[in-house]
Design an enzyme around this catalytic site. Structure first.
Site, mmCIF file in Angstrom:
data_model
loop_
_atom_site.group_PDB
_atom_site.id
_atom_site.type_symbol
_atom_site.label_atom_id
_atom_site.label_comp_id
_atom_site.label_asym_id
_atom_site.label_seq_id
_atom_site.Cartn_x
_atom_site.Cartn_y
_atom_site.Cartn_z
ATOM 1 N N ARG A 15 34.002 -31.201 4.438
ATOM 2 C CA ARG A 15 32.610 -30.799 4.278
ATOM 3 C C ARG A 15 31.675 -31.989 4.067
ATOM 4 N NH1 ARG A 15 33.915 -26.190 0.087
ATOM 5 N NH2 ARG A 15 35.502 -27.602 -0.538
ATOM 6 N N LYS A 75 32.424 -31.686 -3.317
ATOM 7 C CA LYS A 75 33.487 -31.522 -4.485
ATOM 8 C C LYS A 75 33.079 -32.578 -5.531
ATOM 9 C CE LYS A 75 36.442 -29.549 -4.475
ATOM 10 N NZ LYS A 75 36.588 -27.891 -5.217
ATOM 11 N N TYR A 94 30.020 -29.147 -6.726
ATOM 12 C CA TYR A 94 30.824 -28.430 -7.666
ATOM 13 C C TYR A 94 31.586 -29.296 -8.448
ATOM 14 C CZ TYR A 94 30.388 -24.536 -4.175
ATOM 15 O OH TYR A 94 30.086 -23.682 -3.379
ATOM 16 N N HIS A 96 33.581 -27.725 -11.697
ATOM 17 C CA HIS A 96 34.855 -26.858 -12.093
ATOM 18 C C HIS A 96 35.320 -27.740 -13.485
ATOM 19 C CE1 HIS A 96 34.633 -24.144 -8.893
ATOM 20 N NE2 HIS A 96 34.570 -25.139 -8.029
ATOM 21 N N GLU A 118 28.940 -24.081 -9.033
ATOM 22 C CA GLU A 118 29.585 -22.902 -9.706
ATOM 23 C C GLU A 118 28.774 -22.095 -10.709
ATOM 24 O OE1 GLU A 118 31.733 -26.404 -11.814
ATOM 25 O OE2 GLU A 118 30.769 -26.025 -9.754
ATOM 26 N N ALA A 268 41.753 -19.053 -7.430
ATOM 27 C CA ALA A 268 41.226 -19.564 -8.526
ATOM 28 C C ALA A 268 41.694 -20.779 -9.273
ATOM 29 C CB ALA A 268 41.465 -18.478 -9.709
ATOM 30 N N VAL A 269 42.458 -21.566 -8.261
ATOM 31 C CA VAL A 269 42.987 -22.792 -8.772
ATOM 32 C C VAL A 269 42.205 -23.873 -9.289
ATOM 33 C CG1 VAL A 269 42.992 -23.741 -6.428
ATOM 34 C CG2 VAL A 269 44.572 -24.528 -8.081
ATOM 35 N N ASP A 270 40.750 -23.612 -8.768
ATOM 36 C CA ASP A 270 39.695 -24.774 -9.242
ATOM 37 C C ASP A 270 39.393 -24.472 -10.520
ATOM 38 O OD1 ASP A 270 38.950 -26.194 -7.006
ATOM 39 O OD2 ASP A 270 37.525 -24.829 -6.147
ATOM 40 N N ALA A 299 43.321 -26.466 -3.667
ATOM 41 C CA ALA A 299 42.012 -26.339 -4.465
ATOM 42 C C ALA A 299 40.635 -26.416 -3.578
ATOM 43 C CB ALA A 299 41.855 -27.528 -5.204
#
Length: 373
Positions: A15, A75, A94, A96, A118, A268-270, A299
């Site tokens: 991305r 990311k 993002y 996390h 997020e 939900a691994v992130d 992820a």
């Protein structure tokens, strides 16, 4: 403002944080846009397309970070990028943080301003910059789960929708939010027998109204989870607590109660995963097996469909990115309350309480910085 878009270097992350159309919008408003060479290729956008939109192409990730007052990414930065981030630089991506202590401490040391997609949250509690990728990840979770149920890939050898004369697969979805809803639509559309678990009765009433007849709802608790897992073929973890680690709803001992070849996909691994045995994997090596149960814990799932994902994400992020560029992060966060909740780390201080609590770090209210302004 000088806007810089580095190429994503996380494993198989294709991305990009800005399209040529988005670059043109920044240029029209008088900003400078710098894009690292080939940053958009994975999503189908050429360097020439960015240049035609008025962006400047830079040859290296180092020169791209150096050029930007605001860094737009998809990311979180990874190890090689930490040293490239400088004091007072604005990073919009993002993060996390609650599932990644090394990243959290690296961003504290950088003294940059970290605004996380997020945790941008509207007054109605919706998460406008997480929703597009949650929609993609939810649909992919059912798609990937159906794929890995095939015997050669480690699954039980069961077709998700079955055929006449055979029963369809049983799918358990933990969480009835955006991810869970999208996963349920996909699994149900393929003909599976689906149960969505949640803790909100109003949400389950809504899902019961809108979902097809092969989707049922059930209250989420340990007793009910244990009751179902012994006959479930595919389990999808779709639990989110904004900015905090996800709770472990599937514990290690529960694996012993599952059928060999059961597939678990943890979206939900992130945020640390809602399955205790979940460890982040990559598109290159997406699965592993514990006690006969196959785990898929990639992820950055939406990175596998970068054209769709990039357009969906940038449709949501561009208006906020333009506001940040026009007003600066402090004024933008005052004018857009949802952006204020996206602030996680400011100049070495953790300003998002859930992150501070996760790592037992000092917490500074975000108002300290906004009131100064």
């Amino acid at each position: 403002m000088r806007i810089a878009v580095p190429k994503e270097i996380k494993n198989n992350e294709n991305r990009v944080a800005l399209t040529p159309a988005g670059a043109k919008e920044f240029v029209k408003e008088g900003h400078e846009v710098f894009v690292q060479q080939t940053a958009g290729e994975g999503s189908g956008f050429s360097d020439e397309a960015y240049q035609l939109s008025g962006a400047k192409i830079l040859p290296t990730i180092e020169s791209t970070y150096e050029a930007g007052d605001m860094i737009l990414k998809v990311k979180e930065p990874i190890g090689p990028e930490y040293a490239l981030i400088r004091e007072n630089q604005l990073l919009f991506t993002y993060f996390h943080f609650a599932s990644n202590e090394p990243l959290t401490r690296a961003m504290i040391r950088s003294k940059a301003v970290c605004l996380a997609y997020e945790t941008v949250e509207k007054p109605d509690r919706s998460l406008p910059l997480l929703v597009p990728m949650s929609e993609v990840a939810g649909r992919m979770a059912a798609q990937k789960g159906a794929n890995y149920l095939e015997k050669p890939l480690g699954g039980r050898g069961i077709l998700l929708g079955g055929v006449p004369g055979t029963l369809p697969a049983k799918v358990l979805i933990l969480g009835g939010g955006v991810v869970g809803t999208q996963a349920a639509w996909m699994a149900a559309g393929l003909g599976a027998d689906v149960i969505i678990m949640d803790v909100s009765l109003p949400r389950m009433r809504y899902l019961s109204d809108v979902m097809p007849k092969n989707v049922k709802t059930m209250m989420s608790n340990e007793y009910n989870i244990r009751k179902l897992i012994g006959s479930t073929d595919l389990i999808i973890g779709a639990v989110l607590i904004p900015g905090a680690k996800a709770p472990h709803l599937i514990t290690r001992d529960m694996l012993q109660e599952m059928l060999p070849g059961t597939v678990m996909v943890d979206v939900a691994v992130d945020q640390g995963g809602c399955i205790e045995t979940c460890e982040p994997t990559t598109h290159e090596n997406p699965t592993y097996t514990i006690d006969g149960v196959l785990h898929y814990c990639v992820a950055n799932m939406p990175g596998a469909v970068p054209y769709t994902s990039t357009l969906a994400l940038t449709n949501a992020t561009l208006p906020y990115a333009l506001a940040l560029a026009k007003n600066g992060w402090q004024d933008a966060c005052l004018h857009y309350p949802e952006l204020r909740s996206g602030l996680n780390i400011i100049k070495g201080d953790v300003v998002y309480q859930a992150v501070a609590e996760t790592f037992d770090l000092p917490y500074v209210p975000v108002s300290y910085y906004l009131n100064q302004h």
